[in-house]
Motif scaffolding. Structure first.
Motif, PDB file in Angstrom:
ATOM      1  N   PRO A  16      29.713 -13.902  -6.608  1.00  0.00           N
ATOM      2  CA  PRO A  16      29.450 -12.636  -7.299  1.00  0.00           C
ATOM      3  C   PRO A  16      28.199 -12.633  -8.171  1.00  0.00           C
ATOM      4  O   PRO A  16      27.828 -11.583  -8.706  1.00  0.00           O
ATOM      5  N   PHE A  17      27.515 -13.757  -8.314  1.00  0.00           N
ATOM      6  CA  PHE A  17      26.419 -13.857  -9.284  1.00  0.00           C
ATOM      7  C   PHE A  17      25.373 -12.766  -9.103  1.00  0.00           C
ATOM      8  O   PHE A  17      25.013 -12.048 -10.036  1.00  0.00           O
ATOM      9  N   LYS A  18      24.862 -12.612  -7.877  1.00  0.00           N
ATOM     10  CA  LYS A  18      23.775 -11.643  -7.663  1.00  0.00           C
ATOM     11  C   LYS A  18      24.261 -10.198  -7.750  1.00  0.00           C
ATOM     12  O   LYS A  18      23.469  -9.295  -7.998  1.00  0.00           O
ATOM     13  N   ALA A  19      25.567  -9.980  -7.556  1.00  0.00           N
ATOM     14  CA  ALA A  19      26.105  -8.636  -7.736  1.00  0.00           C
ATOM     15  C   ALA A  19      26.202  -8.278  -9.215  1.00  0.00           C
ATOM     16  O   ALA A  19      26.074  -7.115  -9.593  1.00  0.00           O
ATOM     17  N   ILE A  20      26.440  -9.296 -10.047  1.00  0.00           N
ATOM     18  CA  ILE A  20      26.537  -9.059 -11.491  1.00  0.00           C
ATOM     19  C   ILE A  20      25.149  -8.811 -12.078  1.00  0.00           C
ATOM     20  O   ILE A  20      24.960  -7.888 -12.880  1.00  0.00           O
ATOM     21  N   VAL A  21      24.181  -9.600 -11.680  1.00  0.00           N
ATOM     22  CA  VAL A  21      22.809  -9.430 -12.178  1.00  0.00           C
ATOM     23  C   VAL A  21      22.125  -8.409 -11.280  1.00  0.00           C
ATOM     24  O   VAL A  21      21.346  -8.746 -10.385  1.00  0.00           O
ATOM     25  N   SER A  22      22.445  -7.149 -11.513  1.00  0.00           N
ATOM     26  CA  SER A  22      21.908  -6.074 -10.675  1.00  0.00           C
ATOM     27  C   SER A  22      21.960  -4.763 -11.469  1.00  0.00           C
ATOM     28  O   SER A  22      22.698  -4.668 -12.447  1.00  0.00           O
ATOM     29  N   PRO A  23      21.191  -3.762 -11.083  1.00  0.00           N
ATOM     30  CA  PRO A  23      20.249  -3.757  -9.961  1.00  0.00           C
ATOM     31  C   PRO A  23      18.984  -4.533 -10.312  1.00  0.00           C
ATOM     32  O   PRO A  23      18.617  -4.634 -11.487  1.00  0.00           O
ATOM     33  N   ARG A  24      18.342  -5.078  -9.290  1.00  0.00           N
ATOM     34  CA  ARG A  24      17.115  -5.830  -9.497  1.00  0.00           C
ATOM     35  C   ARG A  24      15.975  -5.145  -8.750  1.00  0.00           C
ATOM     36  O   ARG A  24      16.111  -4.788  -7.581  1.00  0.00           O
ATOM     37  N   PRO A  25      14.813  -4.961  -9.412  1.00  0.00           N
ATOM     38  CA  PRO A  25      13.666  -4.413  -8.687  1.00  0.00           C
ATOM     39  C   PRO A  25      13.219  -5.388  -7.607  1.00  0.00           C
ATOM     40  O   PRO A  25      13.448  -6.597  -7.707  1.00  0.00           O
ATOM     41  N   ILE A  26      12.615  -4.854  -6.571  1.00  0.00           N
ATOM     42  CA  ILE A  26      12.170  -5.678  -5.451  1.00  0.00           C
ATOM     43  C   ILE A  26      10.664  -5.866  -5.536  1.00  0.00           C
ATOM     44  O   ILE A  26       9.902  -4.897  -5.582  1.00  0.00           O
ATOM     45  N   GLY A  27      10.243  -7.110  -5.578  1.00  0.00           N
ATOM     46  CA  GLY A  27       8.812  -7.411  -5.519  1.00  0.00           C
ATOM     47  C   GLY A  27       8.411  -7.574  -4.062  1.00  0.00           C
ATOM     48  O   GLY A  27       8.756  -8.573  -3.433  1.00  0.00           O
ATOM     49  N   TRP A  28       7.735  -6.588  -3.540  1.00  0.00           N
ATOM     50  CA  TRP A  28       7.285  -6.638  -2.140  1.00  0.00           C
ATOM     51  C   TRP A  28       5.891  -7.239  -2.173  1.00  0.00           C
ATOM     52  O   TRP A  28       4.898  -6.545  -2.396  1.00  0.00           O
ATOM     53  N   ILE A  29       5.816  -8.532  -1.959  1.00  0.00           N
ATOM     54  CA  ILE A  29       4.611  -9.301  -2.256  1.00  0.00           C
ATOM     55  C   ILE A  29       3.717  -9.442  -1.026  1.00  0.00           C
ATOM     56  O   ILE A  29       4.136  -9.992  -0.003  1.00  0.00           O
ATOM     57  N   SER A  30       2.504  -8.944  -1.142  1.00  0.00           N
ATOM     58  CA  SER A  30       1.513  -9.198  -0.089  1.00  0.00           C
ATOM     59  C   SER A  30       0.569 -10.285  -0.580  1.00  0.00           C
ATOM     60  O   SER A  30       0.228 -10.352  -1.764  1.00  0.00           O
ATOM     61  N   SER A  31       0.189 -11.151   0.344  1.00  0.00           N
ATOM     62  CA  SER A  31      -0.667 -12.287   0.004  1.00  0.00           C
ATOM     63  C   SER A  31      -1.550 -12.617   1.200  1.00  0.00           C
ATOM     64  O   SER A  31      -1.408 -12.051   2.287  1.00  0.00           O
ATOM     65  N   LYS A  32      -2.472 -13.539   0.977  1.00  0.00           N
ATOM     66  CA  LYS A  32      -3.420 -13.949   2.019  1.00  0.00           C
ATOM     67  C   LYS A  32      -3.498 -15.459   2.043  1.00  0.00           C
ATOM     68  O   LYS A  32      -3.555 -16.097   0.981  1.00  0.00           O
ATOM     69  N   ASP A  33      -3.467 -16.058   3.228  1.00  0.00           N
ATOM     70  CA  ASP A  33      -3.556 -17.515   3.300  1.00  0.00           C
ATOM     71  C   ASP A  33      -5.014 -17.967   3.275  1.00  0.00           C
ATOM     72  O   ASP A  33      -5.944 -17.149   3.231  1.00  0.00           O
ATOM     73  N   ALA A  34      -5.210 -19.265   3.290  1.00  0.00           N
ATOM     74  CA  ALA A  34      -6.559 -19.827   3.168  1.00  0.00           C
ATOM     75  C   ALA A  34      -7.453 -19.462   4.340  1.00  0.00           C
ATOM     76  O   ALA A  34      -8.678 -19.514   4.240  1.00  0.00           O
ATOM     77  N   GLU A  35      -6.843 -19.059   5.466  1.00  0.00           N
ATOM     78  CA  GLU A  35      -7.616 -18.668   6.650  1.00  0.00           C
ATOM     79  C   GLU A  35      -7.815 -17.161   6.740  1.00  0.00           C
ATOM     80  O   GLU A  35      -8.362 -16.654   7.722  1.00  0.00           O
ATOM     81  N   GLY A  36      -7.357 -16.431   5.719  1.00  0.00           N
ATOM     82  CA  GLY A  36      -7.567 -14.989   5.686  1.00  0.00           C
ATOM     83  C   GLY A  36      -6.493 -14.170   6.375  1.00  0.00           C
ATOM     84  O   GLY A  36      -6.666 -12.961   6.561  1.00  0.00           O
ATOM     85  N   ARG A  37      -5.358 -14.787   6.741  1.00  0.00           N
ATOM     86  CA  ARG A  37      -4.264 -14.057   7.384  1.00  0.00           C
ATOM     87  C   ARG A  37      -3.330 -13.505   6.309  1.00  0.00           C
ATOM     88  O   ARG A  37      -3.074 -14.161   5.302  1.00  0.00           O
ATOM     89  N   PHE A  38      -2.802 -12.308   6.551  1.00  0.00           N
ATOM     90  CA  PHE A  38      -2.023 -11.607   5.540  1.00  0.00           C
ATOM     91  C   PHE A  38      -0.522 -11.766   5.756  1.00  0.00           C
ATOM     92  O   PHE A  38      -0.044 -11.835   6.883  1.00  0.00           O
ATOM     93  N   ASN A  39       0.205 -11.801   4.643  1.00  0.00           N
ATOM     94  CA  ASN A  39       1.650 -11.966   4.641  1.00  0.00           C
ATOM     95  C   ASN A  39       2.267 -10.890   3.765  1.00  0.00           C
ATOM     96  O   ASN A  39       1.646 -10.454   2.782  1.00  0.00           O
ATOM     97  N   LEU A  40       3.479 -10.477   4.087  1.00  0.00           N
ATOM     98  CA  LEU A  40       4.201  -9.487   3.290  1.00  0.00           C
ATOM     99  C   LEU A  40       5.677  -9.859   3.273  1.00  0.00           C
ATOM    100  O   LEU A  40       6.277 -10.054   4.336  1.00  0.00           O
ATOM    101  N   ALA A  41       6.266  -9.979   2.088  1.00  0.00           N
ATOM    102  CA  ALA A  41       7.672 -10.391   1.994  1.00  0.00           C
ATOM    103  C   ALA A  41       8.315  -9.817   0.737  1.00  0.00           C
ATOM    104  O   ALA A  41       7.678  -9.759  -0.317  1.00  0.00           O
ATOM    105  N   PRO A  42       9.590  -9.400   0.829  1.00  0.00           N
ATOM    106  CA  PRO A  42      10.306  -8.885  -0.341  1.00  0.00           C
ATOM    107  C   PRO A  42      11.037  -9.994  -1.102  1.00  0.00           C
ATOM    108  O   PRO A  42      11.628 -10.884  -0.491  1.00  0.00           O
ATOM    109  N   TYR A  43      10.988  -9.890  -2.423  1.00  0.00           N
ATOM    110  CA  TYR A  43      11.687 -10.839  -3.293  1.00  0.00           C
ATOM    111  C   TYR A  43      12.497 -10.050  -4.318  1.00  0.00           C
ATOM    112  O   TYR A  43      11.954  -9.219  -5.046  1.00  0.00           O
TER     113      TYR A  43
END
Length: 200
Positions: A16-43
């Motif tokens: 139940p831990f994550k249900a208790i600590v809620s609601p939580r905003p979502i960080g939809w993180i875009s980033s770029k690797d060392a070769e210039g390729r892009f990534n997108l992931a929710p946290y």
């Protein structure tokens, strides 16, 4: 009921831990690797941690692509997740091989950063361009290194869609932020109320 987390003997079908600590905003993180390729992931372990200067953090269970990229390049963007982008946000959480584009997988257009060299989600009602401050691997009470990595960043630029501003304010009831709850559950903000702080 009560249970100690070291034993984790709550007897429930799901933790139940994550249900208790809620609601939580979502960080939809875009980033770029060392070769210039892009990534997108929710946290879902994400939040603002200060406003002068504005700073944010997100935590990753595992040293995932976002953390790898940000440590390598020093930049990232936090994209605002609205209810109308729920399907795309969820699609971007798929465990793709390193270097493959979640933007493409989710059918999302990118918009160039103004201050950082990382793109934002073009359809997002707001986006925070960030520069990396530090990454910290968390250590337990017993002194054991965990698999949780916390990334801290300073916001250096903010994008806001014109339609999200009503009477001079960012109107969350117009753009319906998506929040993470426990289990497989989400919620959208559709109404707000105000409280005035007491003077004494």
């Amino acid at each position: 009921m009560f249970y100690e987390t070291s034993a984790n003997d709550h007897g429930l079908p799901h933790n139940p831990f994550k249900a208790i600590v809620s609601p939580r905003p979502i960080g939809w993180i875009s980033s770029k690797d060392a070769e210039g390729r892009f990534n997108l992931a929710p946290y879902s372990f994400f939040n603002a941690i200060g406003d002068t200067p504005p700073m944010v953090m997100f935590s990753s269970t595992g040293y995932k692509d976002s953390v790898t990229n940000i440590d390598a390049t020093g930049e990232f963007v936090c994209n605002f997740v609205s209810q109308d982008l729920a399907a795309e946000m969820n699609a971007s959480s798929a465990p793709l091989p390193y270097g493959e584009s979640e933007f493409e997988r989710a059918g999302l257009d990118m918009a160039e950063g103004r201050v950082v060299g990382v793109p934002r989600v073009a359809r997002a009602y707001a986006a925070l361009e960030c520069r990396h401050l530090s990454t910290q691997r968390m250590v337990s009470l017993e002194g054991v290194e965990t698999n949780s990595w916390v990334v801290f960043g300073q916001v250096v630029g903010i994008h806001i869609a014109e339609e999200a501003i009503v009477d001079g304010r960012f109107d969350v009831t117009k753009v319906n932020p998506l929040a993470r709850l426990g289990y497989l559950d989400y919620a959208a903000v559709t109404e707000v109320f105000q409280l005035t702080r007491p003077n004494s």
